[in-house]
Every structure is written in C-alpha cells, then in structure tokens.
Design an enzyme around this catalytic site. Sequence first.
Site, PDB file in Angstrom:
ATOM      1  N   ARG A  28       0.850  -1.186   0.000  1.00 50.45           N
ATOM      2  CA  ARG A  28       0.000   0.000   0.000  1.00 50.45           C
ATOM      3  C   ARG A  28       0.889   1.241   0.000  1.00 50.45           C
ATOM      4  O   ARG A  28       1.945   1.273   0.648  1.00 50.45           O
ATOM      5  CB  ARG A  28      -0.929   0.021   1.225  1.00 50.45           C
ATOM      6  CG  ARG A  28      -2.047  -1.007   1.172  1.00 50.45           C
ATOM      7  CD  ARG A  28      -3.065  -0.674   0.098  1.00 50.45           C
ATOM      8  NE  ARG A  28      -4.203  -1.593   0.064  1.00 50.45           N
ATOM      9  CZ  ARG A  28      -4.257  -2.684  -0.677  1.00 50.45           C
ATOM     10  NH1 ARG A  28      -3.219  -3.010  -1.443  1.00 50.45           N
ATOM     11  NH2 ARG A  28      -5.334  -3.454  -0.672  1.00 50.45           N
ATOM     12  N   GLU A  52      -3.113   7.914  -4.392  1.00 47.45           N
ATOM     13  CA  GLU A  52      -3.459   6.979  -5.453  1.00 47.45           C
ATOM     14  C   GLU A  52      -4.907   7.227  -5.874  1.00 47.45           C
ATOM     15  O   GLU A  52      -5.788   7.254  -4.996  1.00 47.45           O
ATOM     16  CB  GLU A  52      -3.290   5.539  -4.963  1.00 47.45           C
ATOM     17  CG  GLU A  52      -3.472   4.492  -6.045  1.00 47.45           C
ATOM     18  CD  GLU A  52      -3.159   3.083  -5.565  1.00 47.45           C
ATOM     19  OE1 GLU A  52      -3.988   2.190  -5.827  1.00 47.45           O
ATOM     20  OE2 GLU A  52      -2.100   2.877  -4.923  1.00 47.45           O
ATOM     21  N   HIS A  68      -1.238  -0.012  -9.932  1.00 50.00           N
ATOM     22  CA  HIS A  68      -1.842  -0.998  -9.029  1.00 50.00           C
ATOM     23  C   HIS A  68      -2.341  -2.218  -9.823  1.00 50.00           C
ATOM     24  O   HIS A  68      -3.473  -2.678  -9.639  1.00 50.00           O
ATOM     25  CB  HIS A  68      -2.993  -0.371  -8.241  1.00 50.00           C
ATOM     26  CG  HIS A  68      -3.195  -1.001  -6.892  1.00 50.00           C
ATOM     27  ND1 HIS A  68      -3.625  -0.304  -5.794  1.00 50.00           N
ATOM     28  CD2 HIS A  68      -3.032  -2.279  -6.460  1.00 50.00           C
ATOM     29  CE1 HIS A  68      -3.719  -1.114  -4.752  1.00 50.00           C
ATOM     30  NE2 HIS A  68      -3.369  -2.321  -5.137  1.00 50.00           N
TER      31      HIS A  68
END
Length: 325
Positions: free
Chosen positions: A235, A264, A283
């Site tokens: 993360r 993000e 991602h």
Amino acid sequence: MSEPDVVVLREGTEGLSMESYAETLRDRLPDREVALARTPAEERELVPRARVVTGITVEEAQIADADRLELFACTFAGTDHVPVEALTDRGVAVTNAGGIHAPGIAEQSIANMLVFARRLHEGWRRKSNAEWRHFQSHEFAGSTVTVIGLGSIGQHVVERLEGFDVETIGVRYTPSKGGPTDEVVGFEEDAIHDALARSDYVVVACPLNDLTRGLIGEAELATLPPHAVVVNAARGGIVDTDALVSALRSSGLRGAALDVTDPEPLPADHPLWDLENCLVTPHTGGHTPKHWDRLADIVADNVAALESGGDPADLRNLVAAPDGD
C-alpha cells in the site's frame, strides 16, 4: 421464482467483468443457482433471497431482510469498507479474497528487481532514442533482499527467489514464528534499521495499519545503502512519498518500483512520473487471468462447507464468524 444459492453483485473489481466471475462460479457449482445482479433493482430483489452474496461490499439495507444469508464473500482482500459487524450480528460469516493476488504480485516484484539489476529501464530509454550505446548493468545473484511482511504475498516472493542465489531477510510481527527467509526479524525500529542497512533490495509486502503507516520514511531511506532499490507491492501509505522523492532525486537511493502510491491514483503532475529511477505501474500487480478462478475456488469450497453443516469458523479466508460461533 427459485431462491438463488449465490448472488454476484454488479460492481466490478480491477476492471474485471463480474459476469465472468458469475460464469466461473457456475462452473464450480453446477448444481447451484448463481445469479448475477446487473442493476440496483436486481440487487434489492436478489440479495434478501440469497444464501451467499459475493462482491466488493453490500449495503446494510440490503441485508435487513436477508433471512437465508449465511456468507458474504468479499472480492477484495481488505474488508474495511464492508459492514462486518452488521453482517455477523445477523449470523452471516464474512470472508475475503486474501491470497489470490499473491502470485502475480510476487512475479511483478521479482521482475522489478531484475529490471534494476540488469538496468533494463536504461535499455528501454536508449531504444526510445534509437541509441545503440552500451551501458553497465549488475548481477542479482549475491544480493540481499529484505521482504517486509511474510503473509501470502511475502511468502510467494520468497518462494520465487529460490534459485536466484540471494540472501533473504524477512520482517514479521512475530519473528519467533520463523519463516521461509534465511533470517527473520521483528518490526522493532532497531531490527528494521539493521536489516535495511544490509539490504540491496527491499520488497514492501505488509498490510497498511497503524504500525506500518509511514514505516519507510526519511530515516529508513537514509539507512538503506545508496545502491538499494525499494519495491512497494503493498500500500502506498507504508512509504513516505515525499521522503522517497527526495531520496531518489539526491541519489540517496538507486531506484524504486511502485505498484501502489500515496496518493493513489498518482496525479499527472506528480514528480514521481518524471524520475527515471522510479518505475510506476497503476496498481496492476495482482492482475492475472486466474483472478476469478482462484476466488471462485475459495467461494465454492465455502459453499460446500456450509451445505455440509461445517463450522463457519473453519471457512477459508474467514474474516469474521457469525456472532455465537
């Protein structure tokens, strides 16, 4: 109208078709009715009649009259967005998709390390300039790789590092449990700094929580050797973005490969985009054609377990058992 055994909710995940998910579940459960709720109206109709519901999340209002519901199978690894307490209060077990992304993330993490070891990104840059000019690269063998987090992703990374002739250090909450790495240390500051000081590559593969938020900050990046590379496969919030940008700009760090960022999505004007020693992917580390196959296997196993009268506490990928279990 028959009562559906499994209802697949309409909202997709990672750009994948929920219709494909429903079809995969039908293959696994040929004797069960698997219904795809394509609209909000269909969700309102189908969820209260289902035995199992699977999707990103479910609204509390939808489960208010869901008397048959026994299991909510979340299609994400994280369940912070799921009304877990409301579900368990109603006798519903909650499972997640933990582990299904690990093979793809592990492969991408190793690929990123090899890119920096062989300086392939420099080769790509020269190709874009039609520039035939040699450059020096390195060897991955003999490196020390620290893997922060020895859960599913971390273990898959370490398994795939076998044969590369590298030393591995694992960081986990309870180092006394050991692990697949050559050495295992805890999350204490001194232990992590000692590991970082000996690392050529660091793979971040731990969950984001109060302990790990900002775990790799200015002090940790300064502890790493200047030739080190950070690979964040977990993360974005685990790595201090401003400190990372500073280290990459000042040659305090050889490089970084980020499949996750903070913020993000990464804004188009963010400095990370312009750094040649930073690889960024949106991602996508867990994306694989086997995504629905792996998740459907878990859900199908759990449907069979519920039908055989098994203990909900023994369900695969259980996040929360129904109250009283």
